[in-house]
Design a protein around this motif. Sequence first.
Motif, PDB file in Angstrom:
ATOM      1  N   ASP A   1     -14.041  29.997  24.765  1.00 27.45           N
ATOM      2  CA  ASP A   1     -13.922  28.864  25.682  1.00 27.45           C
ATOM      3  C   ASP A   1     -14.565  27.590  25.135  1.00 27.45           C
ATOM      4  O   ASP A   1     -14.685  26.601  25.864  1.00 27.45           O
ATOM      5  N   GLY A   2     -14.971  27.595  23.884  1.00 30.80           N
ATOM      6  CA  GLY A   2     -15.509  26.375  23.287  1.00 30.80           C
ATOM      7  C   GLY A   2     -16.832  26.583  22.577  1.00 30.80           C
ATOM      8  O   GLY A   2     -17.118  27.664  22.062  1.00 30.80           O
ATOM      9  N   PHE A   3     -17.644  25.516  22.560  1.00 27.19           N
ATOM     10  CA  PHE A   3     -18.922  25.525  21.848  1.00 27.19           C
ATOM     11  C   PHE A   3     -20.072  25.704  22.836  1.00 27.19           C
ATOM     12  O   PHE A   3     -20.106  25.071  23.890  1.00 27.19           O
ATOM     13  N   HIS A   4     -21.033  26.560  22.460  1.00 27.94           N
ATOM     14  CA  HIS A   4     -22.152  26.873  23.357  1.00 27.94           C
ATOM     15  C   HIS A   4     -23.455  26.385  22.736  1.00 27.94           C
ATOM     16  O   HIS A   4     -24.039  27.033  21.872  1.00 27.94           O
ATOM     17  N   LYS A   5     -23.897  25.226  23.225  1.00 22.38           N
ATOM     18  CA  LYS A   5     -25.090  24.577  22.692  1.00 22.38           C
ATOM     19  C   LYS A   5     -26.322  25.448  22.823  1.00 22.38           C
ATOM     20  O   LYS A   5     -27.179  25.481  21.938  1.00 22.38           O
ATOM     21  N   ASP A   6     -26.428  26.192  23.955  1.00 21.80           N
ATOM     22  CA  ASP A   6     -27.610  27.023  24.175  1.00 21.80           C
ATOM     23  C   ASP A   6     -27.710  28.133  23.147  1.00 21.80           C
ATOM     24  O   ASP A   6     -28.798  28.486  22.687  1.00 21.80           O
ATOM     25  N   GLU A   7     -26.570  28.696  22.733  1.00 19.90           N
ATOM     26  CA  GLU A   7     -26.575  29.750  21.721  1.00 19.90           C
ATOM     27  C   GLU A   7     -26.994  29.180  20.365  1.00 19.90           C
ATOM     28  O   GLU A   7     -27.745  29.804  19.617  1.00 19.90           O
ATOM     29  N   TYR A   8     -26.500  27.991  20.061  1.00 14.97           N
ATOM     30  CA  TYR A   8     -26.872  27.327  18.810  1.00 14.97           C
ATOM     31  C   TYR A   8     -28.378  27.103  18.766  1.00 14.97           C
ATOM     32  O   TYR A   8     -29.039  27.405  17.780  1.00 14.97           O
ATOM     33  N   GLU A   9     -28.922  26.584  19.865  1.00 17.98           N
ATOM     34  CA  GLU A   9     -30.349  26.269  19.896  1.00 17.98           C
ATOM     35  C   GLU A   9     -31.209  27.526  19.835  1.00 17.98           C
ATOM     36  O   GLU A   9     -32.256  27.537  19.188  1.00 17.98           O
ATOM     37  N   SER A  10     -30.772  28.611  20.477  1.00 17.31           N
ATOM     38  CA  SER A  10     -31.555  29.848  20.456  1.00 17.31           C
ATOM     39  C   SER A  10     -31.608  30.421  19.048  1.00 17.31           C
ATOM     40  O   SER A  10     -32.624  30.959  18.625  1.00 17.31           O
ATOM     41  N   GLU A  11     -30.513  30.285  18.297  1.00 15.80           N
ATOM     42  CA  GLU A  11     -30.496  30.821  16.941  1.00 15.80           C
ATOM     43  C   GLU A  11     -31.281  29.950  15.975  1.00 15.80           C
ATOM     44  O   GLU A  11     -31.917  30.452  15.056  1.00 15.80           O
TER      45      GLU A  11
ATOM     46  N   GLU B   1     -24.066  32.533  14.848  1.00 14.53           N
ATOM     47  CA  GLU B   1     -23.212  33.641  15.285  1.00 14.53           C
ATOM     48  C   GLU B   1     -22.459  33.415  16.594  1.00 14.53           C
ATOM     49  O   GLU B   1     -21.268  33.662  16.683  1.00 14.53           O
ATOM     50  N   ASN B   2     -23.128  32.936  17.618  1.00 20.57           N
ATOM     51  CA  ASN B   2     -22.498  32.839  18.937  1.00 20.57           C
ATOM     52  C   ASN B   2     -22.198  31.407  19.383  1.00 20.57           C
ATOM     53  O   ASN B   2     -21.848  31.189  20.541  1.00 20.57           O
ATOM     54  N   TYR B   3     -22.326  30.456  18.474  1.00 20.78           N
ATOM     55  CA  TYR B   3     -22.104  29.061  18.860  1.00 20.78           C
ATOM     56  C   TYR B   3     -20.651  28.825  19.265  1.00 20.78           C
ATOM     57  O   TYR B   3     -20.364  28.168  20.265  1.00 20.78           O
ATOM     58  N   VAL B   4     -19.710  29.358  18.505  1.00 13.61           N
ATOM     59  CA  VAL B   4     -18.290  29.193  18.814  1.00 13.61           C
ATOM     60  C   VAL B   4     -17.796  30.417  19.568  1.00 13.61           C
ATOM     61  O   VAL B   4     -17.916  31.545  19.094  1.00 13.61           O
ATOM     62  N   GLN B   5     -17.259  30.173  20.767  1.00 15.56           N
ATOM     63  CA  GLN B   5     -16.689  31.255  21.568  1.00 15.56           C
ATOM     64  C   GLN B   5     -15.294  30.854  22.034  1.00 15.56           C
ATOM     65  O   GLN B   5     -14.851  29.731  21.797  1.00 15.56           O
TER      66      GLN B   5
ATOM     67  N   SER C   1      -8.409  20.017   6.550  1.00 18.30           N
ATOM     68  CA  SER C   1      -9.692  19.627   5.959  1.00 18.30           C
ATOM     69  C   SER C   1     -10.851  19.914   6.908  1.00 18.30           C
ATOM     70  O   SER C   1     -11.907  20.405   6.496  1.00 18.30           O
ATOM     71  N   LEU C   2     -10.673  19.627   8.193  1.00 27.19           N
ATOM     72  CA  LEU C   2     -11.723  19.881   9.181  1.00 27.19           C
ATOM     73  C   LEU C   2     -12.005  21.377   9.299  1.00 27.19           C
ATOM     74  O   LEU C   2     -13.164  21.793   9.404  1.00 27.19           O
ATOM     75  N   LEU C   3     -10.960  22.185   9.269  1.00 25.02           N
ATOM     76  CA  LEU C   3     -11.131  23.636   9.340  1.00 25.02           C
ATOM     77  C   LEU C   3     -11.825  24.166   8.090  1.00 25.02           C
ATOM     78  O   LEU C   3     -12.692  25.042   8.163  1.00 25.02           O
ATOM     79  N   GLU C   4     -11.445  23.648   6.928  1.00 24.64           N
ATOM     80  CA  GLU C   4     -12.050  24.090   5.667  1.00 24.64           C
ATOM     81  C   GLU C   4     -13.533  23.757   5.606  1.00 24.64           C
ATOM     82  O   GLU C   4     -14.338  24.517   5.066  1.00 24.64           O
ATOM     83  N   LYS C   5     -13.921  22.603   6.175  1.00 25.34           N
ATOM     84  CA  LYS C   5     -15.322  22.174   6.156  1.00 25.34           C
ATOM     85  C   LYS C   5     -16.166  22.867   7.223  1.00 25.34           C
ATOM     86  O   LYS C   5     -17.385  22.734   7.244  1.00 25.34           O
ATOM     87  N   GLY C   6     -15.501  23.593   8.131  1.00 20.39           N
ATOM     88  CA  GLY C   6     -16.242  24.221   9.221  1.00 20.39           C
ATOM     89  C   GLY C   6     -16.613  23.253  10.326  1.00 20.39           C
ATOM     90  O   GLY C   6     -17.557  23.497  11.081  1.00 20.39           O
ATOM     91  N   TYR C   7     -15.857  22.168  10.471  1.00 14.77           N
ATOM     92  CA  TYR C   7     -16.124  21.196  11.522  1.00 14.77           C
ATOM     93  C   TYR C   7     -15.240  21.403  12.746  1.00 14.77           C
ATOM     94  O   TYR C   7     -15.428  20.732  13.768  1.00 14.77           O
ATOM     95  N   ALA C   8     -14.261  22.299  12.662  1.00 15.49           N
ATOM     96  CA  ALA C   8     -13.320  22.494  13.764  1.00 15.49           C
ATOM     97  C   ALA C   8     -12.957  23.962  13.908  1.00 15.49           C
ATOM     98  O   ALA C   8     -13.083  24.743  12.973  1.00 15.49           O
ATOM     99  N   ARG C   9     -12.509  24.301  15.109  1.00 11.70           N
ATOM    100  CA  ARG C   9     -11.973  25.631  15.383  1.00 11.70           C
ATOM    101  C   ARG C   9     -10.514  25.482  15.788  1.00 11.70           C
ATOM    102  O   ARG C   9     -10.088  24.410  16.245  1.00 11.70           O
ATOM    103  N   VAL C  10      -9.738  26.530  15.624  1.00 12.70           N
ATOM    104  CA  VAL C  10      -8.355  26.525  16.094  1.00 12.70           C
ATOM    105  C   VAL C  10      -8.376  26.703  17.601  1.00 12.70           C
ATOM    106  O   VAL C  10      -9.006  27.628  18.121  1.00 12.70           O
ATOM    107  N   ALA C  11      -7.712  25.814  18.335  1.00 19.32           N
ATOM    108  CA  ALA C  11      -7.762  25.860  19.802  1.00 19.32           C
ATOM    109  C   ALA C  11      -6.586  25.094  20.404  1.00 19.32           C
ATOM    110  O   ALA C  11      -5.817  24.450  19.689  1.00 19.32           O
TER     111      ALA C  11
END
Length: 234
Positions: free
Chosen positions: A154-164, A148-152, A107-117
């Motif tokens: 090695d994890g989540f990149h807040k700076d990329e999210y904010e720039s976009e 686009e670049n929020y999920v990488q 459910s978390l993956l379907e909603k876009g709240y999680a990544r496989v890791a």
Amino acid sequence: MIGCTQQDEHEFPRVPVTLDRAVDGDTFKVIYEGKSQSVRMLLVDTPETSHPKLGVQPLGIEAKEYTKQVLEQADKIELEFDIGQNRDKYSRLLAYVYVDGVMLQESLLEKGYARVAYIYPPNVRYVDQFEAIQKESQRAAIGIWEYENYVQEDGFHKDEYESETVADSNNDSGANVNSDQQPDRSCTIKGNINSSGEKIYHTQESPQYTATIPEEWFCTEEEAELAGFRAPKK
């Protein structure tokens, strides 16, 4: 996807537990073996909400609230362990979590709240299934995949999210009046320049196509690339 999980309901043993409290999007506490214990969901990762170094990451609160709501409204919560160790170095239980028969990881993956890791064999029973769901969420550009670049890797990149998000805001408020006017109906490729100065083009198949406000229009991908634009990262 959920149907597959339900068909396998009796293939592996499940342990009924009682919710103590939600902690994060991928972590919560249950009453197990007579005491409160933490559960860490296998094979998924959600943005942080209270990390000592990372703080609150974008969409972390939404992921936590979704998990909290689903668990608190559940009539039955069950844990399924994989064939490897069932605790991590923090003594948290590692499990697949079922809420009224539906796997919460899915459910978390379907909603876009999680990544496989955190793929550590042999605890990989559903990794292929999870990755297939993730691809659909990526294709739909929902939740954590909207930027686009929020999920990488090695994890989540807040700076990329904010720039976009800043780039989106700038596009909404200060776009060239003539930029969104197609010079030719056959030219459907949108060229956008984000806040970092990256030139990215979007075809009609791109997840962000509809939301993109173009600085330039191109008739072919070759034309866009010759102008210094690149395709969006997958």
